[in-house]
Motif scaffolding. Structure first.
Motif, PDB file in Angstrom:
ATOM      1  N   PRO A 184       0.716  -1.444  -0.092  1.00 28.32           N
ATOM      2  CA  PRO A 184       0.061  -0.176   0.147  1.00 28.32           C
ATOM      3  C   PRO A 184       0.991   1.119  -0.030  1.00 28.32           C
ATOM      4  O   PRO A 184       1.315   1.828   0.954  1.00 28.32           O
ATOM      5  CB  PRO A 184      -0.784  -0.238   1.288  1.00 28.32           C
ATOM      6  CG  PRO A 184      -0.004  -1.114   2.148  1.00 28.32           C
ATOM      7  CD  PRO A 184       0.779  -1.850   1.430  1.00 28.32           C
ATOM      8  N   LEU A 185       1.051   1.884  -1.005  1.00 23.13           N
ATOM      9  CA  LEU A 185       2.105   2.872  -1.185  1.00 23.13           C
ATOM     10  C   LEU A 185       1.459   4.282  -0.740  1.00 23.13           C
ATOM     11  O   LEU A 185       2.195   4.905   0.112  1.00 23.13           O
ATOM     12  CB  LEU A 185       2.142   3.355  -2.735  1.00 23.13           C
ATOM     13  CG  LEU A 185       2.909   2.239  -3.594  1.00 23.13           C
ATOM     14  CD1 LEU A 185       2.811   2.972  -5.151  1.00 23.13           C
ATOM     15  CD2 LEU A 185       4.079   2.027  -3.245  1.00 23.13           C
ATOM     16  N   THR A 186       0.043   4.506  -0.464  1.00 21.40           N
ATOM     17  CA  THR A 186      -0.341   5.460   0.130  1.00 21.40           C
ATOM     18  C   THR A 186      -0.290   5.369   1.685  1.00 21.40           C
ATOM     19  O   THR A 186       0.163   6.415   2.269  1.00 21.40           O
ATOM     20  CB  THR A 186      -1.998   5.721  -0.098  1.00 21.40           C
ATOM     21  OG1 THR A 186      -2.131   5.767  -1.544  1.00 21.40           O
ATOM     22  CG2 THR A 186      -2.362   7.024   0.557  1.00 21.40           C
ATOM     23  N   GLY A 187      -0.669   4.305   2.405  1.00 16.82           N
ATOM     24  CA  GLY A 187      -0.342   3.935   3.791  1.00 16.82           C
ATOM     25  C   GLY A 187       0.997   3.772   4.092  1.00 16.82           C
ATOM     26  O   GLY A 187       1.327   3.712   5.611  1.00 16.82           O
ATOM     27  N   VAL A 188       2.032   3.309   3.420  1.00 20.47           N
ATOM     28  CA  VAL A 188       3.348   2.957   3.858  1.00 20.47           C
ATOM     29  C   VAL A 188       4.425   3.882   3.181  1.00 20.47           C
ATOM     30  O   VAL A 188       5.101   4.515   3.897  1.00 20.47           O
ATOM     31  CB  VAL A 188       3.495   1.583   3.379  1.00 20.47           C
ATOM     32  CG1 VAL A 188       5.113   1.254   3.960  1.00 20.47           C
ATOM     33  CG2 VAL A 188       2.372   0.552   4.115  1.00 20.47           C
ATOM     34  N   TYR A 189       4.686   3.653   1.917  1.00 15.75           N
ATOM     35  CA  TYR A 189       5.864   4.472   1.460  1.00 15.75           C
ATOM     36  C   TYR A 189       5.675   6.152   1.569  1.00 15.75           C
ATOM     37  O   TYR A 189       6.771   6.485   1.741  1.00 15.75           O
ATOM     38  CB  TYR A 189       6.008   3.913  -0.010  1.00 15.75           C
ATOM     39  CG  TYR A 189       7.230   4.413  -0.723  1.00 15.75           C
ATOM     40  CD1 TYR A 189       8.551   4.162  -0.173  1.00 15.75           C
ATOM     41  CD2 TYR A 189       7.065   5.538  -1.640  1.00 15.75           C
ATOM     42  CE1 TYR A 189       9.718   4.561  -0.763  1.00 15.75           C
ATOM     43  CE2 TYR A 189       8.275   5.825  -2.482  1.00 15.75           C
ATOM     44  CZ  TYR A 189       9.504   5.459  -1.716  1.00 15.75           C
ATOM     45  OH  TYR A 189      10.695   6.154  -2.327  1.00 15.75           O
ATOM     46  N   SER A 190       4.536   6.403   1.234  1.00 15.67           N
ATOM     47  CA  SER A 190       4.432   8.050   1.452  1.00 15.67           C
ATOM     48  C   SER A 190       4.713   8.481   2.929  1.00 15.67           C
ATOM     49  O   SER A 190       5.024   9.374   3.293  1.00 15.67           O
ATOM     50  CB  SER A 190       2.972   8.446   1.163  1.00 15.67           C
ATOM     51  OG  SER A 190       1.947   8.062   1.962  1.00 15.67           O
ATOM     52  N   ASN A 191       4.384   7.675   4.124  1.00 17.11           N
ATOM     53  CA  ASN A 191       4.793   7.773   5.288  1.00 17.11           C
ATOM     54  C   ASN A 191       6.040   7.840   5.800  1.00 17.11           C
ATOM     55  O   ASN A 191       6.416   8.560   6.609  1.00 17.11           O
ATOM     56  CB  ASN A 191       3.728   6.791   6.291  1.00 17.11           C
ATOM     57  CG  ASN A 191       2.448   7.249   6.029  1.00 17.11           C
ATOM     58  OD1 ASN A 191       2.021   8.328   5.565  1.00 17.11           O
ATOM     59  ND2 ASN A 191       1.503   6.254   6.784  1.00 17.11           N
ATOM     60  N   VAL A 192       6.975   7.010   4.939  1.00 13.90           N
ATOM     61  CA  VAL A 192       8.312   7.141   5.101  1.00 13.90           C
ATOM     62  C   VAL A 192       8.925   8.402   5.045  1.00 13.90           C
ATOM     63  O   VAL A 192       9.893   8.878   5.818  1.00 13.90           O
ATOM     64  CB  VAL A 192       8.958   6.061   3.977  1.00 13.90           C
ATOM     65  CG1 VAL A 192      10.450   6.126   4.528  1.00 13.90           C
ATOM     66  CG2 VAL A 192       8.285   4.700   4.368  1.00 13.90           C
ATOM     67  N   TYR A 193       8.533   9.314   4.109  1.00 19.13           N
ATOM     68  CA  TYR A 193       8.919  10.385   3.864  1.00 19.13           C
ATOM     69  C   TYR A 193       8.850  11.219   5.158  1.00 19.13           C
ATOM     70  O   TYR A 193       9.520  12.345   5.206  1.00 19.13           O
ATOM     71  CB  TYR A 193       8.282  10.981   2.461  1.00 19.13           C
ATOM     72  CG  TYR A 193       8.932  12.413   2.131  1.00 19.13           C
ATOM     73  CD1 TYR A 193       9.773  12.587   1.233  1.00 19.13           C
ATOM     74  CD2 TYR A 193       8.126  13.710   2.562  1.00 19.13           C
ATOM     75  CE1 TYR A 193      10.554  13.911   0.903  1.00 19.13           C
ATOM     76  CE2 TYR A 193       8.443  14.807   2.284  1.00 19.13           C
ATOM     77  CZ  TYR A 193       9.585  14.955   1.302  1.00 19.13           C
ATOM     78  OH  TYR A 193      10.169  16.276   0.951  1.00 19.13           O
ATOM     79  N   ARG A 194       7.639  11.288   5.834  1.00 21.61           N
ATOM     80  CA  ARG A 194       7.241  12.127   6.874  1.00 21.61           C
ATOM     81  C   ARG A 194       7.499  11.630   8.247  1.00 21.61           C
ATOM     82  O   ARG A 194       7.355  12.184   9.246  1.00 21.61           O
ATOM     83  CB  ARG A 194       5.752  12.457   6.799  1.00 21.61           C
ATOM     84  CG  ARG A 194       5.196  13.062   5.436  1.00 21.61           C
ATOM     85  CD  ARG A 194       4.214  13.546   5.299  1.00 21.61           C
ATOM     86  NE  ARG A 194       3.038  12.576   5.808  1.00 21.61           N
ATOM     87  CZ  ARG A 194       2.365  11.763   4.704  1.00 21.61           C
ATOM     88  NH1 ARG A 194       2.765  11.915   3.308  1.00 21.61           N
ATOM     89  NH2 ARG A 194       1.582  11.100   4.826  1.00 21.61           N
ATOM     90  N   ALA A 195       8.028  10.411   8.328  1.00 24.13           N
ATOM     91  CA  ALA A 195       8.119   9.859   9.722  1.00 24.13           C
ATOM     92  C   ALA A 195       9.355  10.362  10.472  1.00 24.13           C
ATOM     93  O   ALA A 195      10.309  10.857  10.012  1.00 24.13           O
ATOM     94  CB  ALA A 195       8.657   8.348   9.569  1.00 24.13           C
ATOM     95  N   ALA A 196       9.211  10.690  11.993  1.00 24.30           N
ATOM     96  CA  ALA A 196      10.003  11.462  12.484  1.00 24.30           C
ATOM     97  C   ALA A 196      11.313  10.515  12.693  1.00 24.30           C
ATOM     98  O   ALA A 196      11.475   9.423  13.156  1.00 24.30           O
ATOM     99  CB  ALA A 196       9.548  11.661  13.788  1.00 24.30           C
ATOM    100  N   PRO A 197      12.563  11.288  12.550  1.00 30.84           N
ATOM    101  CA  PRO A 197      13.748  10.492  12.631  1.00 30.84           C
ATOM    102  C   PRO A 197      14.312  10.204  14.154  1.00 30.84           C
ATOM    103  O   PRO A 197      15.231   9.462  14.366  1.00 30.84           O
ATOM    104  CB  PRO A 197      14.920  11.382  11.624  1.00 30.84           C
ATOM    105  CG  PRO A 197      14.144  12.759  12.031  1.00 30.84           C
ATOM    106  CD  PRO A 197      12.705  12.731  12.145  1.00 30.84           C
ATOM    107  N   ILE A 198      13.639  10.510  14.807  1.00 24.44           N
ATOM    108  CA  ILE A 198      14.010  10.634  16.230  1.00 24.44           C
ATOM    109  C   ILE A 198      13.503   9.411  17.042  1.00 24.44           C
ATOM    110  O   ILE A 198      13.623   8.946  18.195  1.00 24.44           O
ATOM    111  CB  ILE A 198      13.751  11.733  17.309  1.00 24.44           C
ATOM    112  CG1 ILE A 198      12.051  12.241  17.429  1.00 24.44           C
ATOM    113  CG2 ILE A 198      14.289  13.045  16.873  1.00 24.44           C
ATOM    114  CD1 ILE A 198      11.648  13.270  18.105  1.00 24.44           C
ATOM    115  N   ILE A 199      12.482   8.421  16.180  1.00 25.29           N
ATOM    116  CA  ILE A 199      12.071   7.424  16.893  1.00 25.29           C
ATOM    117  C   ILE A 199      12.576   5.940  16.117  1.00 25.29           C
ATOM    118  O   ILE A 199      12.540   6.045  14.757  1.00 25.29           O
ATOM    119  CB  ILE A 199      10.560   7.336  16.718  1.00 25.29           C
ATOM    120  CG1 ILE A 199       9.825   8.579  17.255  1.00 25.29           C
ATOM    121  CG2 ILE A 199       9.973   6.039  17.061  1.00 25.29           C
ATOM    122  CD1 ILE A 199      10.150   8.644  18.991  1.00 25.29           C
ATOM    123  N   PRO A 200      13.206   5.283  16.836  1.00 22.02           N
ATOM    124  CA  PRO A 200      13.560   3.960  15.830  1.00 22.02           C
ATOM    125  C   PRO A 200      12.592   3.083  15.384  1.00 22.02           C
ATOM    126  O   PRO A 200      11.430   3.096  15.887  1.00 22.02           O
ATOM    127  CB  PRO A 200      14.103   3.031  17.140  1.00 22.02           C
ATOM    128  CG  PRO A 200      14.470   3.889  18.308  1.00 22.02           C
ATOM    129  CD  PRO A 200      13.551   5.049  17.988  1.00 22.02           C
TER     130      PRO A 200
END
Length: 1004
Positions: free
Chosen positions: A363-379
């Motif tokens: 699911p590109l909308t729910g997964v790959y697009s969110n990678v761009y916006r995910a906070a880098p301070i959370i493992p």
């Protein structure tokens, strides 16, 4: 006297015996390729002036009986004929040279073939040998940069079909993709075709496509697959294996850059105690979700035959794991092409392919697009398999968790092929009937697992990201498409006059069925993923639909040439379609050509080898719309009150245009074909003008009919594509080095020339920014319609002097955007920046596109390089523009360049908030140049292989998308739009891949 007579008789008998011996002499030899020195099986060896002949075997060897003073003629497709005098020899070895006479090339023109020299239309051709140099999934991927006027939009996603635009985009609601014809089978999808099975691809770019009438408005791509030849069996094994990787990784902000940005974007969140919620270091979410994916292909084929029967069989296994974890695609295909000569004038044949594929999409909308916006301070995940809790930080959910909790699978089974009978009652007349079929059965299953909320930083479940119940969605759909072709072709020469007349009719039948359903609370065991294992009382949804569609067409064509230099053709087609109330549309074309190089004043020229002028005009149609779009329907079981009682009734819920008709395309083409220096330098120049009228668009209903915002579809738009194509190729040799350099460049202008009462079409919606594209008069289709950004506020004085903002909550601030006050309700600047100030800022459609190719052969080595690119187009960086909330991550280059009190940037704002309006700030150049294919191969010497009875072994290394020179700051400037009016908005596209493969070609 008697002695003299006896001597005369003796000498006569001696002469006759010598003559008889000459008649029965045995000649043997071997035929090899003059360039790579490989044996050529299937070469025809014929005694000149007689019917005696044979063919070379798998090792290129032949044996023939011939007189000592005779002449042997050697002929082979793609090679120049060679006549060799025997001169009392018993062994004759021959080196055949590949023919550089492109005029003798045969191209497929629809319901027949024609020599390239006799064609009056614009037709591009790519051989199967060129296609197989690129180990790609679909043939159209290998067309990039090889055919003038053809733009190919590809994707790194497994099982994605590239989109072709032939001479621009010619329709919005009626579809813009071309028609594909595979061995006579009409189809919209060629993902089942294996590259190794293809002989050639011919692209009908101009009005010559009118022979396909209502299906040819966007061009026609004709694919011809391999067949057997009279001769011993030839076995080929082609294999390649390698991996895919991300070709261009966008660097996202690291931990420190992200937290510094949050101090401006969301100071209240930064004020939190960060330490308990995060761990030291920076999380690279792309590394967490992406991988290097395996790609592998194995192909085995068998070809051969006799004078009566020829056959070709192939089997292929293809694997592509994709870049995103859990993504995968496997395809297995089998092809059978058989031709049987029942009698001297009756031939039966069949072509068939069977394909089964198994895909696990993501699911590109729910997964790959969110990678761009995910906070880098959370493992992303710890060593114990627990997921980082991004949601407790206030950011979006953990993309890796979403990926692992989703299991999608699609299984496709497809049968495609035809059977035909061809009868020649007389030499000049050919009667042909063919039944073509294309059927598929799809099964889709999507399962989303249940997982609960948890407030810890690491969680097995997913923190505040949760799903209270599992869901299962199942869809089964099938399609059955048949085409029955019946044609009669009469061909006759009258001195220097050559005439070919074609007539016939075709019938099409298309039926589709679809059933889908979903349920909640389905167990996690995959063996129990059925709808009846879920909860029947809550969340159960079912749907069932289908279509039935028919066409009946009559066609005719005349091809005429005189002395090989004056050419004329005309075609006509009447198409009947069940998609319109007015059932029939009529489409025609005419073309003419003059081969100037065949005139006496140029025939013996040592400089000009070929010079031809040609022109064509024609009309084509487009019926690619939904079935029943002109039929007004009634919705039953609608509740309403009558006499204070709730009653069920029926009502018309929408308005339809009962007079819908074809989109009609009128094309004009003028071209020059040239060849110089014995056709070492060849090429074409074309000018075309293609206008679409009666195009489908949305029109607002008159207010008197009810809802003033309601739309209905009707024929109320016109589009035009006009441009120039230029192709050139140089082929020559220096000593043992054979080389080819070629290229093409294309200019295209796309324009909406009249909506005729229709409403501008809006598309490309992005969050709070709304629609990004607008298709309107005087602009290219899907032009960006945004505010014009002119700078960044540096101080309060600039803010005070600027117009006021009415932009939905986005206001003026130091470090914020400056927008131009361009217009207002009255059409002039009014001191307020609002939606009236939007301007057109280009489109995704390139003004220029093309490619160039280099091929080198030195002894046993071969090297090829193919470049592809375009410029003059723009991309809207939707990933950068879309902000789910203030805590979304940002790109590293923006983090470094944005305005801060110590960095007075005049291009990048201080923050990019949720309510920032669409503007030219997010519009970037889409120009790029890519090394599309780089292949290095080595063919083992024939002498070495002869001892082990192998005809050919070639090994190679190849790379696709080796590098891309671009200006766009996102992942890739090459985007596949979800629909035409949203082209160029980069939001959820699959990552572009770079491929490295190693391969082997073996022939027995």
């Amino acid at each position: 006297m008697k002695r003299i007579f006896t001597r005369i008789v003796f000498l006569a008998l001696l002469f006759l015996s010598s003559f008889a011996f000459a008649q029965n002499g045995t000649i043997t030899g071997k035929v090899i390729d003059a360039t790579d020195k490989q044996p050529l099986p299937g070469v025809t060896v014929k005694l000149s002036g007689s019917a005696t002949g044979t063919q070379t075997d798998a090792q290129g060897s032949y044996t023939i009986s011939a007189p000592a003073n005779g002449t042997l003629t050697f002929s082979y497709i793609g090679y120049a004929n060679q006549d060799v005098a025997i001169n009392n020899r018993t062994t004759i070895d021959v080196n055949l040279a590949a023919s550089n006479k492109s005029l003798e090339q045969v191209v497929v023109i629809g319901y027949g073939t024609q020599r390239k020299r006799d064609v009056t239309g614009s037709i591009g051709n790519v051989s199967g040998a060129e296609l197989t140099k690129q180990p790609v999934q679909t043939p159209t991927q290998a067309l990039q940069g090889k055919v003038a006027g053809v733009q190919v939009l590809g994707s790194g996603q497994p099982n994605a079909q590239p989109q072709l635009r032939i001479r621009g985009t010619g329709s919005v609601l009626g579809g813009a993709n071309p028609l594909y014809v595979v061995d006579g089978v009409l189809t919209d999808d060629i993902r089942n075709i294996n590259n190794n099975d293809i002989v050639s691809i011919d692209v009908l770019k101009d009005a010559s496509a009118a022979i396909y009438g209502v299906r040819g408005a966007n061009g026609v791509v004709i694919i011809t697959t391999r067949k057997g030849k009279n001769g011993p069996p030839v076995i080929r094994y082609d294999a390649n294996a390698g991996f895919r990787e991300l070709s261009n990784k966008v660097q996202m902000a690291n931990r420190d850059q992200y937290i510094n940005y949050l101090r401006d974007a969301s100071p209240n969140d930064v004020a939190r105690d960060v330490a308990p919620l995060t761990t030291p270091g920076t999380t690279d979410w792309y590394d967490a979700v992406l991988r290097k994916g395996l790609q592998m292909s194995h192909n085995l084929s068998l070809a051969g035959g006799s004078e009566k029967t020829t056959y070709f069989f192939s089997a292929n296994a293809f694997t592509d794991d994709g870049l995103i974890k859990t993504n995968s695609f496997d395809r297995y295909s089998f092809r059978s092409n058989i031709d049987v000569k029942i009698t001297d004038n009756l031939t039966f044949g069949t072509q068939m392919s069977l394909t089964r594929s198994n895909e696990r999409p993501v699911p590109l909308t729910g997964v790959y697009s969110n990678v761009y916006r995910a906070a880098p301070i959370i493992p992303a995940q710890d060593e114990n398999g627990r997921y980082g809790n991004t949601s407790i930080w206030g950011n979006l959910g953990n993309p890796l968790l979403s990926l692992n909790k989703t299991n999608n699978q699609t299984i496709n089974n497809r049968v495609q092929g035809n059977v035909y009978l061809e009868y020649k009652p007389i030499k000049s007349l050919t009667l042909r009937t063919a039944l073509n079929a294309d059927a598929y059965w799809n099964k889709q299953r999507n399962y989303n697992a249940k997982f609960a909320a948890d407030g810890n930083i690491f969680t097995v479940a997913g923190g505040q990201q949760f799903s209270n119940f599992s869901t299962l969605f199942i869809q089964n759909d099938q399609s059955f498409w048949t085409v029955w072709d019946n044609t009669a072709t009469w061909q006759q020469n009258f001195g220097q006059h050559n005439l070919t007349v074609l007539g016939g009719f075709t019938q099409e039948y298309i039926k589709t069925d679809l059933f889908s359903g979903s349920r909640r609370d389905v167990p996690e065991d995959p063996d129990l993923w059925y709808l009846n294992t879920g909860n029947p009382d809550v969340g159960a949804v079912y749907a069932n639909s289908g279509t039935l569609f028919r066409r009946l067409s009559y066609l005719g064509r005349v091809n005429y040439s005189y002395a090989g230099k004056y050419l004329f053709n005309a075609s006509f087609r009447a198409d009947g379609s069940s998609r319109f109330s007015k059932k029939y549309g009529y489409f025609s074309t005419v073309g003419a050509g003059w081969v100037i190089s065949q005139e006496d004043f140029l025939r013996d020229s040592k400089v000009i080898s070929n010079l031809k002028l040609r022109g064509s005009w024609g009309q084509l149609g487009n019926d690619n719309i939904a079935q029943g779009l002109f039929i007004t329907t009634v919705q039953p079981n609608l509740p309403y009150f009558y006499n204070n009682n709730l009653t069920l009734g029926s009502a018309i819920q929408d308005i339809k245009d009962p007079n819908l008709k074809w989109e009609k395309t009128t094309q004009f083409d003028f071209g020059i074909e040239y060849g110089f220096l014995n056709n070492k330098l060849t090429g074409e120049i074309d000018y075309y003008n293609k206008k679409v009228v009666d195009a489908l668009t949305n029109v607002t209903l008159p207010a008197i009919l009810g809802d003033p915002d309601a739309l209905f579809v009707t024929n109320a738009a016109s589009y035009r594509n006009s441009g120039v194509e230029f192709a050139i190729k140089w082929s020559d040799k220096i000593g043992k080095l054979n080389y080819t350099i070629g290229g093409n460049i294309n200019y295209n202008k796309n324009e909406v020339v009249g909506l005729n009462g229709g409403q501008a079409l809006l598309g490309g919606s992005i969050g709070n920014q709304g629609n990004i594209t607008r298709t309107d008069n005087g602009q290219p289709i899907a032009s960006y319609y945004v505010l014009q950004q002119t700078g960044i506020f540096q101080n309060q004085q600039q803010i005070d002097a600027a117009p006021s903002y009415n932009l939905g909550g986005y206001g003026k601030s130091i470090g914020g955007m400056i927008y131009a006050d361009v217009s207002g309700p009255a059409g002039v600047p009014d001191g307020v920046v609002d939606s009236y100030d939007r301007v057109y800022a280009g489109s995704y459609q390139p003004k220029y596109y093309g490619g160039f190719n280099i091929g080198l052969d030195y002894e046993n080595w071969d090297l090829s390089a193919d470049f592809y690119g375009n410029w003059g187009n723009q991309i809207y960086n939707g990933r950068k523009a879309f902000r789910a909330n203030a805590l979304d991550n940002i790109q590293a280059d923006y983090a470094s360049n944005r305005w801060t009190p110590t960095n007075a940037s005049n291009t990048d704002p201080r923050t990019i908030p949720q309510n920032m309006p669409a503007s030219t700030y997010f519009v970037e150049s889409g120009a790029f140049l890519r090394l599309n294919n780089l292949t290095l191969g080595y063919t083992f010497p024939a002498e070495m292989l002869k001892r082990i009875k192998i005809n050919k072994i070639r090994i190679f290394a190849a790379s696709q998308n080796f590098f891309t020179a671009k200006r766009y700051s996102g992942f890739t400037p090459e985007l596949i739009p979800t629909d035409v009016i949203s082209s160029g908005v980069d939001l959820n596209g699959y990552p572009t891949t770079r491929t490295f493969t190693f391969g082997l070609n073996v022939e027995f």
